[in-house]
Design a protein around this motif. Structure first.
Motif, PDB file in Angstrom:
ATOM      1  N   ARG A 104       0.834  -1.201   0.000  1.00  0.00           N
ATOM      2  CA  ARG A 104       0.000   0.000   0.000  1.00  0.00           C
ATOM      3  C   ARG A 104       0.864   1.244   0.000  1.00  0.00           C
ATOM      4  O   ARG A 104       2.060   1.207   0.309  1.00  0.00           O
ATOM      5  CB  ARG A 104      -0.947   0.015   1.191  1.00  0.00           C
ATOM      6  CG  ARG A 104      -0.266   0.073   2.544  1.00  0.00           C
ATOM      7  CD  ARG A 104      -1.285  -0.060   3.669  1.00  0.00           C
ATOM      8  NE  ARG A 104      -0.653   0.030   4.976  1.00  0.00           N
ATOM      9  CZ  ARG A 104      -0.072  -0.981   5.576  1.00  0.00           C
ATOM     10  NH1 ARG A 104      -0.016  -2.162   4.993  1.00  0.00           N
ATOM     11  NH2 ARG A 104       0.472  -0.829   6.773  1.00  0.00           N
ATOM     12  N   ASN A 140      -3.326   4.120  -4.729  1.00  0.00           N
ATOM     13  CA  ASN A 140      -3.764   2.803  -4.269  1.00  0.00           C
ATOM     14  C   ASN A 140      -4.877   2.228  -5.131  1.00  0.00           C
ATOM     15  O   ASN A 140      -5.300   1.095  -4.918  1.00  0.00           O
ATOM     16  CB  ASN A 140      -4.248   2.875  -2.813  1.00  0.00           C
ATOM     17  CG  ASN A 140      -3.115   2.995  -1.824  1.00  0.00           C
ATOM     18  OD1 ASN A 140      -2.382   2.039  -1.583  1.00  0.00           O
ATOM     19  ND2 ASN A 140      -2.944   4.178  -1.260  1.00  0.00           N
ATOM     20  N   LEU A 148       0.979  -2.982  -6.958  1.00  0.00           N
ATOM     21  CA  LEU A 148       0.923  -3.196  -5.509  1.00  0.00           C
ATOM     22  C   LEU A 148       1.149  -4.655  -5.134  1.00  0.00           C
ATOM     23  O   LEU A 148       1.584  -4.948  -4.019  1.00  0.00           O
ATOM     24  CB  LEU A 148      -0.429  -2.715  -4.962  1.00  0.00           C
ATOM     25  CG  LEU A 148      -0.745  -1.225  -5.165  1.00  0.00           C
ATOM     26  CD1 LEU A 148      -2.082  -0.877  -4.536  1.00  0.00           C
ATOM     27  CD2 LEU A 148       0.358  -0.340  -4.590  1.00  0.00           C
TER      28      LEU A 148
END
Length: 316
Positions: A104, A140, A148
């Motif tokens: 994250r 994100n 990610l």
């Protein structure tokens, strides 16, 4: 910051005539300067400056964290290793899936005293909170560019946490676009330590290298922000503080180097007709794609120049 009626009328009529107060055309940018690697303690950093305008410094620091949000202690990071129980059977597999296998990005935007002196204190707090949320949501999100999943160290347990800290050093308009340029440059400049994972008797153990050598996967796809401001019947980019006060509505298009729209943000109290909104989005995509390509060229050149001890150069 306030603006008089006569000055507002002068700026509005000038924009509608295709001539801005500083001599630029509606879609002309001020000159930008980029410099990376300025913060030696950070994993990556970049300073983005608009000529006679906004100055932003972005720093990136990576650390080992728990996928659910717990960050490991400094002692555990100093040891460079951690042992995690992998669990057994279907329960462990289900738990890993429910917690996800991704890292994250945590973003924070703050304002320096020099920039605060230009704006109202409440405006500064609202602006920093809003931009922190926009950055966190974008990076994100599914179109944030960074892979990610590659930030996951141990599935369902441990990951890399990418902390992005932004400091607005000076205010001269077009802040959000400048922030995204600085963050994109800092992520391009970021290097991760190499993590080696081994599994023994149902336990995962990982070791982290002392050297930061790994680039962030997907850094080239991190979007840029392109804000168009509607003033009168026209729209402009890279608005100055006075032009921003004359704008009834702004549309920010988040676009990556491939020309894909990664997000939209509408601000201001004014409304936009559908045809005008579509035109602003199309213009933002075109200009944003060009900006991303220029940024990549400048970042590559600036990195070579920095290693050769040459002063950074700007681009238009």
């Amino acid at each position: 910051m306030l603006i008089g009626a006569s000055e507002r009328d002068f700026i509005t009529k000038g924009v509608e005539s295709g001539i801005r107060a500083d001599g630029r055309g509606p879609l002309d940018f001020r000159q930008f300067f980029l410099e990376t690697g300025m913060i030696t303690q950070a994993s990556g950093s970049c300073r983005a400056t608009i000529d006679f305008g906004t100055d932003v410094l972005a720093g990136v620091k990576v650390q080992v964290g728990d996928i659910e949000g717990r960050v490991d202690s400094d002692e555990a990071q100093a040891d460079g290793a951690m042992v995690e129980d992998a669990g057994a059977g279907d329960d462990a597999e289900t738990g890993a899936q429910s917690r996800g296998n991704v890292g994250r990005v945590v973003c924070t935007v703050e304002c320096s005293p020099a920039a605060k002196s230009v704006l109202d204190a409440r405006e500064v707090d609202d602006m920093c909170n809003e931009y922190s949320q926009i950055l966190t949501r974008t990076l994100n999100g599914p179109h944030g560019g960074l892979d990610l999943q590659k930030l996951c160290i141990i599935p369902g347990s441990t990951c890399w946490v990418v902390n992005v800290d932004v400091l607005i050093l000076d205010y001269g308009g077009n802040v959000l676009d400048t922030i995204f340029m600085a963050v994109r440059g800092a992520l391009h400049n970021t290097r991760l330590p190499k993590a080696t994972v081994e599994q023994t008797d149902g336990h995962f153990e990982f070791d982290i290298s002392d050297d930061e050598t790994e680039i962030l996967a997907g850094r080239e796809s991190v979007p840029v922000a392109m804000t168009l401001s509607k003033i009168g019947t026209s729209r402009i980019v890279d608005s100055t503080p006075l032009e921003a006060l004359c704008s009834a509505a702004q549309v920010t298009v988040f676009v990556n180097r491939a020309g894909n729209v990664c997000g939209l943000q509408k601000s201001g109290k004014g409304s936009l007709e559908p045809s005008i909104l579509i035109d602003m989005i199309e213009t933002g995509v075109k200009l944003g794609t060009e900006l991303a390509e220029k940024l990549d060229a400048v970042l590559d050149r600036e990195e070579r120049d920095r290693l050769s001890h040459i002063e950074p150069t700007g681009f238009r």
